[in-house]
Design a protein around this motif. Structure first.
Motif, PDB file in Angstrom:
ATOM      1  N   TRP A  33      72.864  66.312  17.173  1.00  0.00           N
ATOM      2  CA  TRP A  33      71.894  66.324  16.098  1.00  0.00           C
ATOM      3  C   TRP A  33      71.085  64.799  15.848  1.00  0.00           C
ATOM      4  O   TRP A  33      70.203  64.910  14.982  1.00  0.00           O
ATOM      5  CB  TRP A  33      72.666  66.502  14.642  1.00  0.00           C
ATOM      6  CG  TRP A  33      72.862  68.035  14.665  1.00  0.00           C
ATOM      7  CD1 TRP A  33      74.006  68.880  14.880  1.00  0.00           C
ATOM      8  CD2 TRP A  33      72.083  69.079  14.015  1.00  0.00           C
ATOM      9  NE1 TRP A  33      73.858  70.079  14.337  1.00  0.00           N
ATOM     10  CE2 TRP A  33      72.635  70.182  14.038  1.00  0.00           C
ATOM     11  CE3 TRP A  33      70.582  69.037  13.815  1.00  0.00           C
ATOM     12  CZ2 TRP A  33      72.135  71.595  13.551  1.00  0.00           C
ATOM     13  CZ3 TRP A  33      70.026  70.444  13.329  1.00  0.00           C
ATOM     14  CH2 TRP A  33      70.904  71.383  13.389  1.00  0.00           C
ATOM     15  N   ILE A  34      71.327  64.126  16.867  1.00  0.00           N
ATOM     16  CA  ILE A  34      70.493  62.861  16.754  1.00  0.00           C
ATOM     17  C   ILE A  34      69.371  63.200  17.720  1.00  0.00           C
ATOM     18  O   ILE A  34      69.379  63.605  18.908  1.00  0.00           O
ATOM     19  CB  ILE A  34      71.081  61.773  17.424  1.00  0.00           C
ATOM     20  CG1 ILE A  34      72.430  61.431  16.535  1.00  0.00           C
ATOM     21  CG2 ILE A  34      70.487  60.672  17.790  1.00  0.00           C
ATOM     22  CD1 ILE A  34      73.218  60.066  16.811  1.00  0.00           C
ATOM     23  N   ARG A  35      68.103  63.004  17.211  1.00  0.00           N
ATOM     24  CA  ARG A  35      66.871  63.102  17.904  1.00  0.00           C
ATOM     25  C   ARG A  35      66.441  61.531  18.219  1.00  0.00           C
ATOM     26  O   ARG A  35      65.607  60.895  17.602  1.00  0.00           O
ATOM     27  CB  ARG A  35      65.731  63.658  17.020  1.00  0.00           C
ATOM     28  CG  ARG A  35      66.268  64.714  16.328  1.00  0.00           C
ATOM     29  CD  ARG A  35      66.709  66.041  17.260  1.00  0.00           C
ATOM     30  NE  ARG A  35      67.071  67.397  16.470  1.00  0.00           N
ATOM     31  CZ  ARG A  35      68.125  68.036  16.955  1.00  0.00           C
ATOM     32  NH1 ARG A  35      68.786  67.939  17.961  1.00  0.00           N
ATOM     33  NH2 ARG A  35      68.199  69.094  16.144  1.00  0.00           N
ATOM     34  N   PHE A  36      66.654  61.174  19.625  1.00  0.00           N
ATOM     35  CA  PHE A  36      66.689  59.878  20.090  1.00  0.00           C
ATOM     36  C   PHE A  36      65.037  59.623  20.141  1.00  0.00           C
ATOM     37  O   PHE A  36      64.343  58.630  19.787  1.00  0.00           O
ATOM     38  CB  PHE A  36      67.434  59.439  21.322  1.00  0.00           C
ATOM     39  CG  PHE A  36      68.738  59.252  20.853  1.00  0.00           C
ATOM     40  CD1 PHE A  36      69.147  57.855  20.364  1.00  0.00           C
ATOM     41  CD2 PHE A  36      69.629  59.890  21.347  1.00  0.00           C
ATOM     42  CE1 PHE A  36      70.368  57.592  20.161  1.00  0.00           C
ATOM     43  CE2 PHE A  36      71.093  59.441  21.111  1.00  0.00           C
ATOM     44  CZ  PHE A  36      71.459  58.498  20.595  1.00  0.00           C
ATOM     45  N   THR A  60      66.976  61.240  13.039  1.00  0.00           N
ATOM     46  CA  THR A  60      66.075  60.459  13.665  1.00  0.00           C
ATOM     47  C   THR A  60      66.241  58.870  13.677  1.00  0.00           C
ATOM     48  O   THR A  60      67.031  58.272  12.607  1.00  0.00           O
ATOM     49  CB  THR A  60      64.748  60.680  13.453  1.00  0.00           C
ATOM     50  OG1 THR A  60      64.350  60.091  11.795  1.00  0.00           O
ATOM     51  CG2 THR A  60      63.988  62.185  13.606  1.00  0.00           C
ATOM     52  N   LEU A  61      65.660  57.904  14.711  1.00  0.00           N
ATOM     53  CA  LEU A  61      66.291  56.688  14.399  1.00  0.00           C
ATOM     54  C   LEU A  61      65.469  56.071  13.225  1.00  0.00           C
ATOM     55  O   LEU A  61      65.985  55.197  12.650  1.00  0.00           O
ATOM     56  CB  LEU A  61      65.433  56.103  15.794  1.00  0.00           C
ATOM     57  CG  LEU A  61      66.139  56.364  17.042  1.00  0.00           C
ATOM     58  CD1 LEU A  61      65.666  55.585  18.313  1.00  0.00           C
ATOM     59  CD2 LEU A  61      67.598  56.208  16.945  1.00  0.00           C
ATOM     60  N   GLY A 103      65.155  50.114  18.134  1.00  0.00           N
ATOM     61  CA  GLY A 103      64.572  51.427  18.111  1.00  0.00           C
ATOM     62  C   GLY A 103      63.758  51.910  19.437  1.00  0.00           C
ATOM     63  O   GLY A 103      64.065  53.133  19.885  1.00  0.00           O
ATOM     64  N   TRP A 104      63.112  50.950  20.029  1.00  0.00           N
ATOM     65  CA  TRP A 104      62.507  51.335  21.446  1.00  0.00           C
ATOM     66  C   TRP A 104      63.435  51.520  22.247  1.00  0.00           C
ATOM     67  O   TRP A 104      63.084  52.597  23.188  1.00  0.00           O
ATOM     68  CB  TRP A 104      61.376  49.984  21.644  1.00  0.00           C
ATOM     69  CG  TRP A 104      60.780  50.102  22.984  1.00  0.00           C
ATOM     70  CD1 TRP A 104      59.682  51.138  23.294  1.00  0.00           C
ATOM     71  CD2 TRP A 104      61.278  49.527  24.184  1.00  0.00           C
ATOM     72  NE1 TRP A 104      59.278  50.778  24.712  1.00  0.00           N
ATOM     73  CE2 TRP A 104      60.544  50.076  25.292  1.00  0.00           C
ATOM     74  CE3 TRP A 104      62.499  48.811  24.400  1.00  0.00           C
ATOM     75  CZ2 TRP A 104      60.565  49.526  26.494  1.00  0.00           C
ATOM     76  CZ3 TRP A 104      62.481  48.175  26.061  1.00  0.00           C
ATOM     77  CH2 TRP A 104      61.517  48.982  26.837  1.00  0.00           C
ATOM     78  N   TYR A 105      64.395  50.686  22.491  1.00  0.00           N
ATOM     79  CA  TYR A 105      65.343  50.877  23.509  1.00  0.00           C
ATOM     80  C   TYR A 105      66.241  51.998  23.393  1.00  0.00           C
ATOM     81  O   TYR A 105      66.132  52.948  24.394  1.00  0.00           O
ATOM     82  CB  TYR A 105      66.247  49.699  23.518  1.00  0.00           C
ATOM     83  CG  TYR A 105      67.363  49.623  24.463  1.00  0.00           C
ATOM     84  CD1 TYR A 105      67.159  49.326  25.954  1.00  0.00           C
ATOM     85  CD2 TYR A 105      68.556  50.397  24.574  1.00  0.00           C
ATOM     86  CE1 TYR A 105      67.812  49.245  26.917  1.00  0.00           C
ATOM     87  CE2 TYR A 105      69.568  50.419  25.531  1.00  0.00           C
ATOM     88  CZ  TYR A 105      69.082  49.794  26.615  1.00  0.00           C
ATOM     89  OH  TYR A 105      69.835  49.884  27.634  1.00  0.00           O
ATOM     90  N   LEU A 106      66.324  52.456  22.342  1.00  0.00           N
ATOM     91  CA  LEU A 106      67.169  53.692  21.983  1.00  0.00           C
ATOM     92  C   LEU A 106      66.353  54.984  22.375  1.00  0.00           C
ATOM     93  O   LEU A 106      66.732  55.985  23.217  1.00  0.00           O
ATOM     94  CB  LEU A 106      67.877  53.946  20.542  1.00  0.00           C
ATOM     95  CG  LEU A 106      68.921  52.883  20.039  1.00  0.00           C
ATOM     96  CD1 LEU A 106      69.373  53.092  18.922  1.00  0.00           C
ATOM     97  CD2 LEU A 106      69.911  53.127  21.241  1.00  0.00           C
ATOM     98  N   TYR A 139      68.305  56.226  25.699  1.00  0.00           N
ATOM     99  CA  TYR A 139      69.673  56.798  25.137  1.00  0.00           C
ATOM    100  C   TYR A 139      69.420  58.227  25.128  1.00  0.00           C
ATOM    101  O   TYR A 139      68.483  58.964  25.007  1.00  0.00           O
ATOM    102  CB  TYR A 139      69.985  56.374  23.534  1.00  0.00           C
ATOM    103  CG  TYR A 139      70.970  55.365  23.616  1.00  0.00           C
ATOM    104  CD1 TYR A 139      70.983  53.964  24.551  1.00  0.00           C
ATOM    105  CD2 TYR A 139      71.926  55.445  22.991  1.00  0.00           C
ATOM    106  CE1 TYR A 139      71.938  53.095  24.476  1.00  0.00           C
ATOM    107  CE2 TYR A 139      72.925  54.443  23.017  1.00  0.00           C
ATOM    108  CZ  TYR A 139      72.902  53.255  23.737  1.00  0.00           C
ATOM    109  OH  TYR A 139      73.988  52.254  23.845  1.00  0.00           O
ATOM    110  N   GLY A 140      70.701  59.098  25.338  1.00  0.00           N
ATOM    111  CA  GLY A 140      70.739  60.557  24.987  1.00  0.00           C
ATOM    112  C   GLY A 140      72.073  60.841  24.467  1.00  0.00           C
ATOM    113  O   GLY A 140      72.754  59.879  24.066  1.00  0.00           O
ATOM    114  N   LYS A 141      72.366  62.157  24.376  1.00  0.00           N
ATOM    115  CA  LYS A 141      73.439  62.542  23.765  1.00  0.00           C
ATOM    116  C   LYS A 141      74.711  62.036  24.493  1.00  0.00           C
ATOM    117  O   LYS A 141      75.909  61.546  23.886  1.00  0.00           O
ATOM    118  CB  LYS A 141      73.604  64.120  23.996  1.00  0.00           C
ATOM    119  CG  LYS A 141      72.537  64.792  22.993  1.00  0.00           C
ATOM    120  CD  LYS A 141      72.960  66.495  23.360  1.00  0.00           C
ATOM    121  CE  LYS A 141      71.827  67.294  22.523  1.00  0.00           C
ATOM    122  NZ  LYS A 141      71.972  68.501  22.877  1.00  0.00           N
TER     123      LYS A 141
END
Length: 371
Positions: free
Chosen positions: A221-224, A237-238, A248-251, A255-257
């Motif tokens: 459920w995280i929308r990177f 969301t971030l 935030g930019w880096y993630l 980043y992913g699941k």
């Protein structure tokens, strides 16, 4: 070519490449203001119906799953349903939180309908939290309009950071709790119960972070990326998690699941909880007389009424329900806080210097209407 010249050229290439990548990368959090609420499919909804249902959908829900659908029967007659595809079995196996969220949806619906000149007739049809059809809703024209400040629904926001430690003033707590003193309990940061809730919230988050079923569910459920956020219009969301700037930019871009399941992510999540609970005026607990569907719906409505009051007093609340979700901490809860009734919400609270605008995403009405 000398070694020095080679390193200089290579370094320049890396910088140029990095700048080029940055220009092409996902640079900004996707937020609610970026969404365009427009019809994506044709529905029989009247303009008032669409407005009421969209305002209803601004209710909070665990992981922002938005676990409701609306079955269209005829104009101003709908069934509010329980969307099984949006359940959270890892942290909410009995769908208790799902029903509470649908209750919050109903409170928004009632306020929005009243403001447009309609009375709501609610007929609960569900007998269990797992039933698909929860409540039958009919709207009829009212003889007297009950006005409500709809901006309170539009501007409600869950704030997680930068709480002040000032105890909630008596006049503010009286205003927030009002006539619901039997069900809403303020535990100030000067009490021993507050310290217990702090410690056990950290412990429950630690347990949950290392429980793979719960952590995997969180990952889903995280929308990177902004692309994922725009595609789904739900989830965490971030921006909603208040991760901005370079982190935030880096993630968003790297980043992913799979990263959510790594030890470093789990530990960082726990560290963030430790920081959060160190900043508050205390806790607000909402209880209920029992755990029936009707009572849970009403308790969800109570929570939403509270949530819609707080902004005007510059007070924030952050639902942190992990103590309830984890069996080992939940069994200690009632005795430790001196409350006999079932606790349905644990809300960290505190004053803010500045109140940010809402950022969590919402699906369009057309995405949750069924005809």
């Amino acid at each position: 070519m000398t070694r020095g010249k080679f390193l200089a050229i290579a370094g320049s290439s890396i910088i140029i490449g990095g700048v080029t990548y940055y220009q092409r990368s996902d640079k900004n959090n996707f937020v609610r203001a970026d969404t365009k609420q427009k019809e994506t499919t044709k529905t029989p909804l009247q303009p008032d119906e669409r407005e009421i249902l969209f305002l209803a959908s601004l209710a909070p829900s665990g992981h922002n799953t938005q676990p409701w659908f609306v079955k269209y029967i005829e104009p101003y007659h709908w069934i509010i349903g329980n969307d099984k595809s949006r359940w959270l079995p890892g942290v909410d196996p009995a769908q208790r939180e799902t029903i509470l969220s649908i209750g919050a949806f109903l409170q928004n619906l009632e306020y929005a309908a009243g403001n447009l000149g309609y009375n709501c007739q609610f007929d609960i049809t569900a007998t269990t939290n797992q039933d698909e059809n929860i409540i039958d809703v009919k709207l009829t024209k009212a003889t007297k309009i009950i006005t409500y400040d709809i901006e309170q629904i539009k501007h409600r926001r869950t704030v997680r950071s930068n709480y002040l430690s000032d105890v909630i003033k008596k006049e503010d707590s009286s205003y927030l709790i009002n006539e619901e003193t039997d069900f809403i309990h303020y535990i100030p940061n000067t009490s021993k119960e507050h310290q217990w809730l702090n410690e056990q919230t950290i412990e429950a988050n630690r347990i949950q972070a290392y429980r793979d079923a719960a952590q995997s569910e969180l990952a889903n459920w995280i929308r990177f990326s902004s692309k994922d956020a725009a595609e789904h219009l739900d989830g965490l969301t971030l921006a909603g998690m208040e991760i901005e700037g370079i982190p935030g930019w880096y993630l968003r871009n790297f980043y992913g699941k799979e990263n959510v399941m790594k030890k470093s992510f789990r530990e960082q999540s726990i560290d963030k909880v430790v920081k959060q609970v160190s900043q508050s005026a205390g806790w607000l607990l909402i209880t209920s007389k029992d755990n029936s569907v009707a009572t849970l719906l009403e308790t969800g409505k109570q929570m939403q009424r509270l949530f819609l009051k707080i902004r005007e007093r510059n007070i924030a609340i952050h639902p942190m329900t992990q103590i309830i979700e984890e069996a080992s901490t939940n069994q200690l809860l009632n005795n430790s806080v001196g409350i006999n009734e079932p606790v349905q919400f644990i809300l960290r609270t505190g004053y803010l210097k500045n109140y940010p605008e809402p950022v969590t995403l919402r699906r369009s009405v057309e995405q949750f209407i069924r005809t």
